[in-house]
Design a protein around this motif. Structure first.
Motif, PDB file in Angstrom:
ATOM      1  N   PHE A   1      -4.311 -10.422   1.390  1.00 15.36           N
ATOM      2  CA  PHE A   1      -4.050  -9.431   1.397  1.00 15.36           C
ATOM      3  C   PHE A   1      -3.210  -9.684   3.247  1.00 15.36           C
ATOM      4  N   ILE A   2      -1.871  -8.821   3.333  1.00 20.08           N
ATOM      5  CA  ILE A   2      -1.055  -9.489   4.382  1.00 20.08           C
ATOM      6  C   ILE A   2      -1.181  -8.206   5.469  1.00 20.08           C
ATOM      7  N   VAL A   3      -1.300  -7.731   6.413  1.00 24.54           N
ATOM      8  CA  VAL A   3      -0.857  -7.010   7.580  1.00 24.54           C
ATOM      9  C   VAL A   3      -0.080  -7.483   8.291  1.00 24.54           C
ATOM     10  N   ASN A   4       1.216  -6.557   7.836  1.00 28.52           N
ATOM     11  CA  ASN A   4       2.445  -6.131   8.688  1.00 28.52           C
ATOM     12  C   ASN A   4       2.798  -5.913   9.543  1.00 28.52           C
ATOM     13  N   ARG A   5       3.665  -5.926   9.983  1.00 28.70           N
ATOM     14  CA  ARG A   5       4.457  -5.241  11.603  1.00 28.70           C
ATOM     15  C   ARG A   5       2.920  -5.016  12.520  1.00 28.70           C
ATOM     16  N   PHE A   6       2.371  -6.284  13.208  1.00 25.87           N
ATOM     17  CA  PHE A   6       1.312  -5.961  14.343  1.00 25.87           C
ATOM     18  C   PHE A   6       1.811  -5.500  15.868  1.00 25.87           C
ATOM     19  N   ARG A   7       2.100  -4.950  16.854  1.00 27.42           N
ATOM     20  CA  ARG A   7       2.522  -5.132  18.083  1.00 27.42           C
ATOM     21  C   ARG A   7       1.205  -5.127  18.874  1.00 27.42           C
ATOM     22  N   GLY A   8       1.568  -6.482  19.973  1.00 27.09           N
ATOM     23  CA  GLY A   8       0.046  -6.342  20.371  1.00 27.09           C
ATOM     24  C   GLY A   8      -0.463  -7.335  20.386  1.00 27.09           C
TER      25      GLY A   8
ATOM     26  N   THR B   1       0.934  -1.522   0.267  1.00 27.53           N
ATOM     27  CA  THR B   1       0.100  -0.137  -0.146  1.00 27.53           C
ATOM     28  C   THR B   1       1.346   1.395  -0.151  1.00 27.53           C
ATOM     29  N   GLY B   2       2.097   0.511   0.948  1.00 32.78           N
ATOM     30  CA  GLY B   2       2.922   2.075   0.336  1.00 32.78           C
ATOM     31  C   GLY B   2       4.608   2.195   0.280  1.00 32.78           C
ATOM     32  N   SER B   3       5.777   2.417   0.389  1.00 29.75           N
ATOM     33  CA  SER B   3       6.752   1.890   0.683  1.00 29.75           C
ATOM     34  C   SER B   3       7.225   1.622   1.851  1.00 29.75           C
ATOM     35  N   ASP B   4       7.486   1.195   2.068  1.00 29.85           N
ATOM     36  CA  ASP B   4       8.687   0.358   3.430  1.00 29.85           C
ATOM     37  C   ASP B   4       7.535   0.175   4.084  1.00 29.85           C
ATOM     38  N   VAL B   5       6.535  -0.989   3.254  1.00 23.89           N
ATOM     39  CA  VAL B   5       5.954  -1.706   4.758  1.00 23.89           C
ATOM     40  C   VAL B   5       5.883  -3.119   4.779  1.00 23.89           C
ATOM     41  N   GLY B   6       7.202  -3.330   4.586  1.00 22.98           N
ATOM     42  CA  GLY B   6       7.489  -4.350   4.721  1.00 22.98           C
ATOM     43  C   GLY B   6       7.687  -6.209   3.387  1.00 22.98           C
ATOM     44  N   LYS B   7       7.491  -5.107   2.617  1.00 19.26           N
ATOM     45  CA  LYS B   7       7.417  -6.083   1.180  1.00 19.26           C
ATOM     46  C   LYS B   7       8.614  -6.756   0.804  1.00 19.26           C
ATOM     47  N   SER B   8       9.472  -6.629   0.911  1.00 25.03           N
ATOM     48  CA  SER B   8      11.365  -7.186   0.766  1.00 25.03           C
ATOM     49  C   SER B   8      11.808  -7.896   2.002  1.00 25.03           C
ATOM     50  N   LEU B   9      11.475  -7.807   3.216  1.00 29.43           N
ATOM     51  CA  LEU B   9      11.226  -8.581   4.516  1.00 29.43           C
ATOM     52  C   LEU B   9      10.407 -10.366   3.650  1.00 29.43           C
ATOM     53  N   ILE B  10       9.086 -10.376   4.128  1.00 29.16           N
ATOM     54  CA  ILE B  10       7.871 -10.539   3.930  1.00 29.16           C
ATOM     55  C   ILE B  10       8.325 -11.631   2.398  1.00 29.16           C
TER      56      ILE B  10
ATOM     57  N   VAL C   1       0.886 -11.290  10.357  1.00 26.40           N
ATOM     58  CA  VAL C   1       1.758 -10.805  10.601  1.00 26.40           C
ATOM     59  C   VAL C   1       3.143  -9.988  12.304  1.00 26.40           C
ATOM     60  N   PRO C   2       2.982  -9.888  13.175  1.00 29.55           N
ATOM     61  CA  PRO C   2       3.512 -10.105  14.363  1.00 29.55           C
ATOM     62  C   PRO C   2       5.118  -8.829  13.768  1.00 29.55           C
ATOM     63  N   HIS C   3       5.051  -7.899  14.682  1.00 33.10           N
ATOM     64  CA  HIS C   3       7.167  -7.268  14.239  1.00 33.10           C
ATOM     65  C   HIS C   3       7.697  -8.152  14.845  1.00 33.10           C
ATOM     66  N   PHE C   4       8.575  -8.665  13.697  1.00 33.74           N
ATOM     67  CA  PHE C   4       9.966  -8.464  13.730  1.00 33.74           C
ATOM     68  C   PHE C   4      11.191  -8.321  14.418  1.00 33.74           C
ATOM     69  N   ALA C   5      11.386  -8.629  14.738  1.00 35.44           N
ATOM     70  CA  ALA C   5      12.254  -6.715  16.037  1.00 35.44           C
ATOM     71  C   ALA C   5      13.572  -7.296  14.675  1.00 35.44           C
ATOM     72  N   GLU C   6      14.068  -8.641  14.869  1.00 33.73           N
ATOM     73  CA  GLU C   6      15.581  -8.647  14.401  1.00 33.73           C
ATOM     74  C   GLU C   6      15.613  -8.360  12.813  1.00 33.73           C
ATOM     75  N   ALA C   7      14.315  -7.443  11.675  1.00 28.61           N
ATOM     76  CA  ALA C   7      14.459  -7.654  11.151  1.00 28.61           C
ATOM     77  C   ALA C   7      15.527  -6.455  10.914  1.00 28.61           C
TER      78      ALA C   7
ATOM     79  N   ALA D   1       4.375 -19.053  11.143  1.00 28.01           N
ATOM     80  CA  ALA D   1       3.140 -19.338  12.672  1.00 28.01           C
ATOM     81  C   ALA D   1       2.322 -18.437  11.875  1.00 28.01           C
ATOM     82  N   HIS D   2       2.222 -17.399  11.390  1.00 28.21           N
ATOM     83  CA  HIS D   2       1.764 -16.288  11.016  1.00 28.21           C
ATOM     84  C   HIS D   2       0.788 -15.863   9.561  1.00 28.21           C
ATOM     85  N   LEU D   3       1.643 -16.728   8.737  1.00 26.50           N
ATOM     86  CA  LEU D   3       0.747 -16.396   7.530  1.00 26.50           C
ATOM     87  C   LEU D   3      -0.572 -17.992   6.703  1.00 26.50           C
TER      88      LEU D   3
END
Length: 487
Positions: free
Chosen positions: A194-201, A11-20, A225-231, A475-477
């Motif tokens: 669709f995928i919702v990325n970087r969820f916290r909580g 949906t925009g730049s830096d939403v985590g496409k490369s990491l996914i 997908v919960p936030h992956f801090a090690e990114a 685990a999340h996808l």
């Protein structure tokens, strides 16, 4: 038979496409599939040299590593390397094809589609599945007419799309649902989920949100997908990642290293191994700030536009800070463009970076650089002045000569000398990138700066992070659902 493919747009730049894509590449490779990453068009000054003698975006090289395949120029057939606020160098299938202003490039894109589709077909022939990454936002309808990076490519290649939204930045429901209503109906029909990325909580709190998106779009939910801090421990694709890493908590080690962050900084993953060291306090210093006066090493990183970045360095007052650091007996190391800046002059007679001319360098090394149209793209290895082996790569346009080159920083295995050193040995430069990713070299520098030998095995740690990312996505996808939608 050609492999199947699915595209991941954002949906925009830096939403985590490369990491996914990287995590899925490792997960699917772990399942025994032959996986190839692919990005039709990338814009980044963080690039990697391929085995076939070209260059691609660093993100695609990381994705290839995740898939356990060698990087190829065909994984990123169009690479745009920004040289100014409005223009970029154009690299096609690994080779420099010219430069263009942003407005002019829009008219060139359709002429590049044939090369993009050719590369995609080659990757498809080598894989069971190709994971395609889009660029920027799928909803950039103002650029849709000549698009080769998102829906234009998906339609031309006839492959389905999974759309990624970033909940961490807010407004993810609106951005996903809004994309459905903004793009043309034929483009929206290409999106299968669709995928919702970087969820916290607590993920249960967003179940209704996932249902709302699915109901309003008709798309399948592939996962939250919960936030992956090690990114933060993986190479960033572009300078947006640099600012994020600057905000992240670092190590408060006894060895202090400062890096001026200039507008056209390139190959900045050279900094990642130092940032990973617990005994290193790495300071990324932006214009408007001063270089700390108590650092052990000032590191000048690579640059896509050395002359412009040298002017920016002076405008920020970093030249004064560097001179003061040298007077205090500190170390200075220039990598590639940073090496060129340390010399007496930089000449650009052919107008490689802009108007032809010559500018004075910082004058801390007795060398002169002449920029040339030919680009050096090669993996290198050798031994530095202290007898320590290293492996890395060269990616530069220019030749540097002068008295200090008689004290080369390194001797390459092909017999060439690389780099230069001052008589004091405290100021040095080298064209090779990847120096600090080599555990041997990093240890030598840490010891030179008063620390101890590194216990970090950097390359192995990158692979370990990719393994943990794959487990995270498993685990999340709904990876089985994603594979089922590929065609």
């Amino acid at each position: 038979m050609p492999g199947r493919a699915i595209m991941f747009q954002g949906t925009g730049s830096d939403v985590g496409k490369s990491l996914i894509v990287a995590g899925l590449a490792r997960a699917l490779a772990n399942r025994g599939l032959r996986v190839c990453p692919f990005k039709p068009q990338n814009m980044s000054n963080n690039a990697a040299v391929t085995g076939d003698g070209g260059e691609i975006g660093r993100a695609q090289a990381l994705q290839a590593r995740a898939a356990r395949v060698g990087p190829s120029v065909h994984m990123n057939p169009v690479l745009l390397k920004p040289q100014s606020e409005t223009g970029a160098q154009i690299v096609v299938q690994g080779r420099v094809a010219g430069s263009a202003r942003a407005a002019d490039y829009q008219d060139l894109k359709q002429s590049l589609l044939a090369s993009v589709l050719e590369s995609f077909a080659l990757m498809r022939d080598e894989a069971d599945i190709v994971l395609v990454e889009g660029a920027g936002s799928a909803a950039e309808i103002n650029l849709r007419a000549n698009d080769i990076a998102n829906m234009g490519f998906a339609r031309a290649a006839d492959i389905p799309v999974a759309l990624i939204g970033d909940i961490d930045r807010g407004g993810v429901i609106a951005s996903l649902v809004g994309t459905k209503h903004v793009v043309a109906s034929d483009d929206a029909a290409m999106i299968c989920g669709f995928i919702v990325n970087r969820f916290r909580g607590d993920s249960a709190l967003f179940e209704a949100g996932m249902d709302a998106i699915a109901a309003r779009t008709g798309w399948r939910a592939f996962g939250l997908v919960p936030h992956f801090a090690e990114a933060a421990r993986l190479p960033a694709e572009d300078a947006l990642g640099l600012s994020a890493k600057n905000r992240a908590a670092g190590h408060d080690g006894p060895i202090r290293i400062a890096v001026p962050i200039l507008p056209h900084i390139s190959n900045f993953d050279d900094l990642d191994p130092l940032a990973a060291e617990r005994q290193v306090d790495l300071k990324r210093v932006w214009p408007g700030e001063a270089l700390p006066g108590d650092v052990d090493l000032v590191l000048l990183a690579g640059s896509k536009s050395t002359i412009a970045d040298l002017a920016a360095l002076r405008a920020a007052g970093f030249d004064i800070d560097i001179a003061a650091h040298i007077r205090r007996g500190g170390y200075v190391l220039g990598l590639c463009g940073g090496y060129q800046m340390l010399g007496r002059t930089i000449a650009d007679p052919d107008g490689v970076e802009g108007p032809a001319g010559e500018v004075p360098g910082l004058g801390h090394l007795d060398v002169e650089t002449r920029l040339t149209p030919e680009k050096h793209l090669i993996a290198v290895s050798g031994t530095t002045f202290d007898g320590v082996s290293f492996a890395g790569y060269e990616m530069h346009m220019g030749e540097t000569t002068g008295p200090d080159c008689k004290r080369p920083f390194a001797r390459l295995t092909d017999g060439r000398a690389d780099g230069a050193m001052s008589a004091s040995g405290r100021i040095s430069g080298i064209y090779a990138h990847g120096l600090f990713a080599d555990d041997r070299q990093r240890s030598a520098w840490l010891e030179r700066l008063g620390g101890s030998a590194s216990v970090l095995e950097f390359e192995q740690e990158v692979d370990a992070v990719l393994d943990r990312l794959a487990v995270h996505l498993e685990a999340h996808l709904d990876i089985d659902g994603i594979i089922a939608n590929a065609r």
